[in-house]
Design a protein around this motif. Structure first.
Motif, PDB file in Angstrom:
ATOM      1  N   THR A  25      54.789 -18.291 -71.494  1.00  9.61           N
ATOM      2  CA  THR A  25      54.949 -19.680 -71.901  1.00  9.61           C
ATOM      3  C   THR A  25      55.192 -20.545 -70.665  1.00  9.61           C
ATOM      4  O   THR A  25      55.303 -20.039 -69.545  1.00  9.61           O
ATOM      5  CB  THR A  25      56.135 -19.851 -72.868  1.00  9.61           C
ATOM      6  N   ASP A  26      55.285 -21.874 -70.901  1.00 13.01           N
ATOM      7  CA  ASP A  26      55.756 -22.748 -69.838  1.00 13.01           C
ATOM      8  C   ASP A  26      57.281 -22.793 -69.912  1.00 13.01           C
ATOM      9  O   ASP A  26      57.903 -22.083 -70.698  1.00 13.01           O
ATOM     10  CB  ASP A  26      55.130 -24.139 -69.967  1.00 13.01           C
ATOM     11  N   GLU A  27      57.898 -23.650 -69.103  1.00 11.33           N
ATOM     12  CA  GLU A  27      59.368 -23.656 -69.047  1.00 11.33           C
ATOM     13  C   GLU A  27      59.985 -24.061 -70.376  1.00 11.33           C
ATOM     14  O   GLU A  27      60.982 -23.483 -70.814  1.00 11.33           O
ATOM     15  CB  GLU A  27      59.835 -24.595 -67.932  1.00 11.33           C
ATOM     16  N   SER A  28      59.399 -25.048 -71.062  1.00  5.08           N
ATOM     17  CA  SER A  28      59.962 -25.482 -72.337  1.00  5.08           C
ATOM     18  C   SER A  28      59.797 -24.392 -73.395  1.00  5.08           C
ATOM     19  O   SER A  28      60.678 -24.194 -74.235  1.00  5.08           O
ATOM     20  CB  SER A  28      59.295 -26.771 -72.812  1.00  5.08           C
ATOM     21  N   GLY A  29      58.681 -23.676 -73.359  1.00  2.00           N
ATOM     22  CA  GLY A  29      58.456 -22.607 -74.318  1.00  2.00           C
ATOM     23  C   GLY A  29      59.413 -21.455 -74.154  1.00  2.00           C
ATOM     24  O   GLY A  29      59.710 -20.730 -75.113  1.00  2.00           O
ATOM     25  N   GLY A  30      59.917 -21.287 -72.935  1.00  2.00           N
ATOM     26  CA  GLY A  30      60.857 -20.204 -72.695  1.00  2.00           C
ATOM     27  C   GLY A  30      62.128 -20.345 -73.514  1.00  2.00           C
ATOM     28  O   GLY A  30      62.746 -19.361 -73.908  1.00  2.00           O
ATOM     29  N   LYS A  31      62.522 -21.579 -73.794  1.00  2.00           N
ATOM     30  CA  LYS A  31      63.736 -21.824 -74.576  1.00  2.00           C
ATOM     31  C   LYS A  31      63.426 -21.967 -76.065  1.00  2.00           C
ATOM     32  O   LYS A  31      64.308 -21.796 -76.901  1.00  2.00           O
ATOM     33  CB  LYS A  31      64.418 -23.092 -74.074  1.00  2.00           C
ATOM     34  N   ALA A  32      62.175 -22.302 -76.398  1.00  2.00           N
ATOM     35  CA  ALA A  32      61.834 -22.632 -77.783  1.00  2.00           C
ATOM     36  C   ALA A  32      61.407 -21.419 -78.600  1.00  2.00           C
ATOM     37  O   ALA A  32      61.370 -21.500 -79.828  1.00  2.00           O
ATOM     38  CB  ALA A  32      60.721 -23.683 -77.803  1.00  2.00           C
ATOM     39  N   ILE A  33      61.044 -20.307 -77.948  1.00  2.00           N
ATOM     40  CA  ILE A  33      60.503 -19.145 -78.657  1.00  2.00           C
ATOM     41  C   ILE A  33      61.293 -17.899 -78.272  1.00  2.00           C
ATOM     42  O   ILE A  33      61.514 -17.628 -77.089  1.00  2.00           O
ATOM     43  CB  ILE A  33      59.015 -18.932 -78.320  1.00  2.00           C
ATOM     44  N   HIS A  34      61.684 -17.135 -79.280  1.00  2.00           N
ATOM     45  CA  HIS A  34      62.325 -15.839 -79.052  1.00  2.00           C
ATOM     46  C   HIS A  34      61.460 -14.774 -79.713  1.00  2.00           C
ATOM     47  O   HIS A  34      61.189 -14.845 -80.911  1.00  2.00           O
ATOM     48  CB  HIS A  34      63.731 -15.814 -79.641  1.00  2.00           C
ATOM     49  N   CYS A  35      60.997 -13.809 -78.926  1.00  2.00           N
ATOM     50  CA  CYS A  35      60.065 -12.799 -79.428  1.00  2.00           C
ATOM     51  C   CYS A  35      60.734 -11.434 -79.488  1.00  2.00           C
ATOM     52  O   CYS A  35      61.259 -10.932 -78.481  1.00  2.00           O
ATOM     53  CB  CYS A  35      58.826 -12.734 -78.525  1.00  2.00           C
ATOM     54  N   LEU A  36      60.713 -10.829 -80.682  1.00  2.00           N
ATOM     55  CA  LEU A  36      61.226  -9.477 -80.892  1.00  2.00           C
ATOM     56  C   LEU A  36      60.069  -8.480 -80.815  1.00  2.00           C
ATOM     57  O   LEU A  36      58.937  -8.813 -81.181  1.00  2.00           O
ATOM     58  CB  LEU A  36      61.888  -9.374 -82.266  1.00  2.00           C
ATOM     59  N   PRO A  37      60.313  -7.251 -80.372  1.00  2.00           N
ATOM     60  CA  PRO A  37      59.208  -6.287 -80.253  1.00  2.00           C
ATOM     61  C   PRO A  37      58.680  -5.822 -81.601  1.00  2.00           C
ATOM     62  O   PRO A  37      57.478  -5.602 -81.755  1.00  2.00           O
ATOM     63  CB  PRO A  37      59.822  -5.121 -79.471  1.00  2.00           C
ATOM     64  N   GLY A  38      59.556  -5.628 -82.592  1.00  5.00           N
ATOM     65  CA  GLY A  38      59.093  -5.112 -83.868  1.00  5.00           C
ATOM     66  C   GLY A  38      58.724  -3.641 -83.785  1.00  5.00           C
ATOM     67  O   GLY A  38      59.199  -2.894 -82.926  1.00  5.00           O
ATOM     68  N   ARG A  39      57.828  -3.224 -84.665  1.00  4.25           N
ATOM     69  CA  ARG A  39      57.451  -1.815 -84.771  1.00  4.25           C
ATOM     70  C   ARG A  39      56.420  -1.442 -83.704  1.00  4.25           C
ATOM     71  O   ARG A  39      55.389  -2.075 -83.578  1.00  4.25           O
ATOM     72  CB  ARG A  39      56.855  -1.562 -86.166  1.00  4.25           C
ATOM     73  N   GLY A  40      56.701  -0.409 -82.917  1.00  5.87           N
ATOM     74  CA  GLY A  40      55.700   0.161 -82.030  1.00  5.87           C
ATOM     75  C   GLY A  40      55.787  -0.243 -80.574  1.00  5.87           C
ATOM     76  O   GLY A  40      55.414   0.530 -79.691  1.00  5.87           O
ATOM     77  N   TYR A  41      56.250  -1.454 -80.278  1.00  9.90           N
ATOM     78  CA  TYR A  41      56.364  -1.878 -78.881  1.00  9.90           C
ATOM     79  C   TYR A  41      57.681  -1.386 -78.283  1.00  9.90           C
ATOM     80  O   TYR A  41      58.737  -1.408 -78.941  1.00  9.90           O
ATOM     81  CB  TYR A  41      56.297  -3.401 -78.768  1.00  9.90           C
ATOM     82  N   ASP A  42      57.625  -0.942 -77.017  1.00 12.94           N
ATOM     83  CA  ASP A  42      58.828  -0.495 -76.320  1.00 12.94           C
ATOM     84  C   ASP A  42      59.702  -1.668 -75.904  1.00 12.94           C
ATOM     85  O   ASP A  42      60.940  -1.566 -75.883  1.00 12.94           O
ATOM     86  CB  ASP A  42      58.460   0.316 -75.075  1.00 12.94           C
ATOM     87  N   ARG A  43      59.051  -2.780 -75.538  1.00 18.97           N
ATOM     88  CA  ARG A  43      59.821  -3.928 -75.054  1.00 18.97           C
ATOM     89  C   ARG A  43      58.950  -5.178 -75.111  1.00 18.97           C
ATOM     90  O   ARG A  43      57.718  -5.112 -75.237  1.00 18.97           O
ATOM     91  CB  ARG A  43      60.281  -3.718 -73.611  1.00 18.97           C
ATOM     92  N   VAL A  44      59.608  -6.343 -75.021  1.00 20.94           N
ATOM     93  CA  VAL A  44      58.930  -7.639 -74.872  1.00 20.94           C
ATOM     94  C   VAL A  44      59.274  -8.194 -73.498  1.00 20.94           C
ATOM     95  O   VAL A  44      60.457  -8.260 -73.113  1.00 20.94           O
ATOM     96  CB  VAL A  44      59.356  -8.629 -75.964  1.00 20.94           C
ATOM     97  N   LEU A  45      58.276  -8.565 -72.755  1.00 25.60           N
ATOM     98  CA  LEU A  45      58.438  -9.209 -71.457  1.00 25.60           C
ATOM     99  C   LEU A  45      58.092 -10.683 -71.634  1.00 25.60           C
ATOM    100  O   LEU A  45      56.960 -11.011 -72.002  1.00 25.60           O
ATOM    101  CB  LEU A  45      57.506  -8.553 -70.438  1.00 25.60           C
ATOM    102  N   HIS A  46      59.068 -11.572 -71.453  1.00 25.93           N
ATOM    103  CA  HIS A  46      58.838 -13.003 -71.637  1.00 25.93           C
ATOM    104  C   HIS A  46      58.813 -13.669 -70.263  1.00 25.93           C
ATOM    105  O   HIS A  46      59.819 -13.714 -69.562  1.00 25.93           O
ATOM    106  CB  HIS A  46      59.940 -13.619 -72.502  1.00 25.93           C
TER     107      HIS A  46
END
Length: 362
Positions: A25-46
């Motif tokens: 994301t851009d800088e504003s998106g970094g604060k506006a969106i929180h992403c969880l990995p859910g099923r199957g992903y080891d991690r989320v890199l934001h």
């Protein structure tokens, strides 16, 4: 305001979740969106895409080679990475620079993309291309307007594109997914001489227009003026007379459509490159509804059975690139079989079925 919470494994266009999901994301998106990995992903890199750095450079420097990558940077023109930079990653990019997108638009698109039936998109794409391969000619009709055009896709050169279904490693796609199209040449390389030479007849434009601009912010006022001038198309159709893929005439069937017809005709007179039909598009995303604004992601909107759209111009060769949704048009085979569009959405009466035993002996 609480950040929007999304789950990576909900986005079916990436296929089976595994390894790292990367949200850019851009800088504003970094604060506006929180992403969880859910099923199957080891991690989320934001990650945040810094000003002055290309997406390809960011992928090269910080993103695992097999990651699934979603890019959502409103107001930022993101250049697609080349094959070497993309590598084996799967990439989906929200078109968020060429038309205005509010935080509410971005949230809506993320939420509806998570509900998109990617398997259905795959099936619709297979059926669509099956018809295109079986017939040299296809028809585009608007029954209400009485307009019809023929497209002979064997005449001249054309390129079929699919922005729908499940990504394979090394592929990239628009977000949300859900568009099929045919262009007069490779979709990323505009050629002024190229045209869909097999397209002839009358096309009815109606519905929300889309006016894309290039990277120069100075074009924003002109973009808004042109969108407002074309906005009567939402309720009042304009007819295009096309010969060999070139627009010859613009007609307003009633007084309410005249301002939009005059604006389009003036644009064609100022820049003849807009007369060339560059793209025939077919939105097949049946989850994402129209955003009532000048919104680029509206191009994937597929209503219930697909939506025909038309593309004129490609930035930066032309100052703007225009897309016109034609939600009352239908794409047909020569024998009248609906491939997609309004005529396919017409429901036939159901045959009456008796669900109780009919022998009368119970």
């Amino acid at each position: 305001m609480s950040p929007l919470e999304i789950t990576a494994s909900d986005f079916g266009q990436f296929g089976e979740p595994s390894g790292t999901f990367c949200l850019v994301t851009d800088e504003s998106g970094g604060k506006a969106i929180h992403c969880l990995p859910g099923r199957g992903y080891d991690r989320v890199l934001h990650l945040t895409l810094p000003d002055g750095q290309s997406l390809g450079e960011l992928l090269d420097a910080r993103v695992p080679a097999d990651a699934h990558v979603l890019v959502a940077c409103p107001g930022r023109f993101v250049t697609s990475p080349g094959p070497r930079e993309l590598g084996g990653r799967k990439l989906s990019v929200l078109p968020a620079g060429s038309t205005p997108l509010t935080p509410g638009h971005v949230a809506y698109l993320l939420q509806t993309a998570a509900r998109t039936d990617v398997a259905r998109q795959e099936a619709l794409a297979e059926e669509f291309f099956g018809h295109a391969e079986a017939y040299d000619r296809l028809l585009i009709t608007d029954d209400e307007a009485g307009c019809e055009a023929e497209f002979d896709h064997t005449a001249g050169e054309c390129v079929w594109n699919q922005q729908a279904g499940v990504l394979s490693p090394g592929e990239q796609q628009v977000f949300p997914s859900g568009k099929l199209s045919v262009t007069a040449a490779e979709i990323t390389v505009f050629s002024p001489e190229a045209r869909l030479s097999g397209l002839t007849g009358t096309l009815a434009l109606r519905g929300w227009p889309i006016v894309h601009r290039g990277a120069d912010p100075a074009d924003e006022p002109g973009q808004q003026r042109l969108f407002e001038a074309l906005a009567p198309l939402v309720s009042h159709p304009v007819w295009l007379t096309v010969t060999g893929g070139v627009i010859e005439d613009v007609t307003a069937p009633d007084a309410a459509a005249r301002p939009a017809a005059e604006a389009l005709d003036a644009l064609l007179g100022t820049e003849p490159l807009y007369r060339t039909i560059w793209e025939l598009g077919f939105g097949i995303n049946t989850t994402t509804e129209i955003i009532p604004a000048n919104c680029g992601p509206n191009e994937v909107h597929g209503a219930s059975h697909g939506v025909v759209n038309l593309g004129l111009g490609v930035t930066p060769t032309t100052r703007f690139a225009l897309a016109f949704l034609c939600p009352r048009s239908s794409l047909l085979t020569p024998d009248g079989t609906p491939v997609l569009g309004a005529r396919r959405a017409v429901r036939r009466g159901r045959m009456r079925r008796v669900s109780s035993a009919s022998c009368g002996c119970h």
